[in-house]
Design a protein around this motif. Structure first.
Motif, PDB file in Angstrom:
ATOM      1  N   SER A 192      -2.489   3.454  -5.972  1.00 41.32           N
ATOM      2  CA  SER A 192      -2.134   2.399  -4.635  1.00 41.32           C
ATOM      3  C   SER A 192      -3.995   2.804  -3.927  1.00 41.32           C
ATOM      4  O   SER A 192      -4.202   3.327  -3.901  1.00 41.32           O
ATOM      5  N   LEU A 193      -4.540   1.573  -2.987  1.00 34.90           N
ATOM      6  CA  LEU A 193      -5.609   1.704  -2.582  1.00 34.90           C
ATOM      7  C   LEU A 193      -4.865   2.285  -1.687  1.00 34.90           C
ATOM      8  O   LEU A 193      -6.060   2.293  -0.933  1.00 34.90           O
ATOM      9  N   HIS A 194      -4.243   1.668  -0.975  1.00 34.65           N
ATOM     10  CA  HIS A 194      -3.274   2.903   0.359  1.00 34.65           C
ATOM     11  C   HIS A 194      -3.631   4.077   0.349  1.00 34.65           C
ATOM     12  O   HIS A 194      -3.999   4.547   0.670  1.00 34.65           O
ATOM     13  N   ALA A 195      -2.880   4.255  -0.617  1.00 35.69           N
ATOM     14  CA  ALA A 195      -3.399   6.527  -1.207  1.00 35.69           C
ATOM     15  C   ALA A 195      -5.301   6.301  -1.581  1.00 35.69           C
ATOM     16  O   ALA A 195      -5.309   7.710  -1.108  1.00 35.69           O
ATOM     17  N   ALA A 196      -5.586   5.536  -2.213  1.00 35.33           N
ATOM     18  CA  ALA A 196      -7.017   6.083  -2.655  1.00 35.33           C
ATOM     19  C   ALA A 196      -7.483   6.063  -1.586  1.00 35.33           C
ATOM     20  O   ALA A 196      -8.339   7.219  -0.582  1.00 35.33           O
ATOM     21  N   ALA A 197      -7.526   4.837  -0.214  1.00 31.46           N
ATOM     22  CA  ALA A 197      -8.090   5.259   0.791  1.00 31.46           C
ATOM     23  C   ALA A 197      -7.344   6.236   1.693  1.00 31.46           C
ATOM     24  O   ALA A 197      -8.917   7.260   2.141  1.00 31.46           O
ATOM     25  N   ALA A 198      -6.587   6.659   1.619  1.00 32.03           N
ATOM     26  CA  ALA A 198      -6.380   8.312   2.760  1.00 32.03           C
ATOM     27  C   ALA A 198      -7.020   9.351   1.774  1.00 32.03           C
ATOM     28  O   ALA A 198      -7.061  10.483   2.950  1.00 32.03           O
ATOM     29  N   MET A 199      -7.018   9.369   0.958  1.00 32.84           N
ATOM     30  CA  MET A 199      -7.287  11.138  -0.085  1.00 32.84           C
ATOM     31  C   MET A 199      -8.743  10.770   0.178  1.00 32.84           C
ATOM     32  O   MET A 199      -9.263  11.366   0.565  1.00 32.84           O
TER      33      MET A 199
END
Length: 246
Positions: free
Chosen positions: A114-121
């Motif tokens: 997900s883009l949410h997870a990618a951005a957080a990492m």
């Protein structure tokens, strides 16, 4: 009778159900607990209402705000199972998003679903983050469809960290949508170690689309207040259970 009373979506109090059924408050509350565990009704402040329709998914922001402290504790425990220098797949969903925040800055290689997870990492230097491409769901920003499945089929990682809508022993690992189930099935196949991280309520739920069995997992991360009988069934399938205090 209780289920029929809440079919309209109205909230019905325990007192009203006692009057309707002629049963005592103790009996009504016991029945409500059993019905809620089966997803037949939903307990709310002031009484009970109809359950969410099977297959209905709450908005990401609403789910993100629910059980925030509990998810943070689960995420920290799940992230601790990922060694520095290892590779992983990180599933979509709010709990996996919380895991992503704990992996930010860590020297790992991650395929984020997900883009949410990618951005957080990717907020801190350290992690190498890859996304599969293809369609992105509105709201959840999860990657779906054949491109995501194909990317997972071409991936072999040390750890797959998976979230799910429900994981009731005897019913298997299930999701509310067919597309999400296809992606999660590929997640299971991609990881040498397969870690499911969930809040304990999901051990008593089942959803429409099955993507695996409890025995497909190597590890389950949940909290100490999870149902003991359900955990015993999980352990009987050879799964290592990690319990987190909240």
């Amino acid at each position: 009778m209780i289920i029929r009373a809440v079919e309209s979506g109205a909230t019905v109090s325990v007192e009203a159900l006692c009057e309707l059924t002629g049963a005592s408050a103790i009996t009504v509350r016991r029945d409500l607990a059993q019905l809620a565990a089966q997803d037949a009704v939903r307990r709310v402040r002031g009484g009970v209402t109809r359950a969410h329709a099977r297959g209905a998914l709450m908005p990401f922001a609403v789910r993100l705000d629910a059980d925030r402290d509990r998810k943070a504790a689960l995420a920290a425990a799940a992230a601790s199972l990922v060694e520095d220098g290892s590779s992983l797949v990180l599933d979509n969903g709010t709990t996996c998003y919380a895991v992503a925040t704990h992996l930010a800055g860590r020297p790992v290689t991650a395929l984020a679903l997900s883009l949410h997870a990618a951005a957080a990492m990717a907020t801190l230097p350290g992690a190498s983050v890859v996304v599969p491409g293809g369609p992105v769901e509105n709201d959840t920003l999860a990657f779906t469809g054949h491109p995501a499945v194909r990317a997972l089929e071409d991936t072999n990682v040390d750890v797959s960290i998976i979230g799910t809508c429900s994981a009731r022993p005897g019913f298997g690992l299930t999701s509310t949508t067919y597309e999400d189930a296809e992606v999660k099935r590929a997640c299971l196949a991609a990881g040498a170690r397969r870690v499911l991280v969930i809040t304990p309520d999901k051990l008593s739920r089942s959803s429409t689309f099955r993507f695996g069995e409890i025995a497909d997992l190597t590890d389950l991360v949940t909290t100490t207040d999870a149902d003991g009988a359900a955990l015993a069934q999980v352990r009987a399938e050879g799964v290592t259970v990690h319990l987190v205090e909240t």
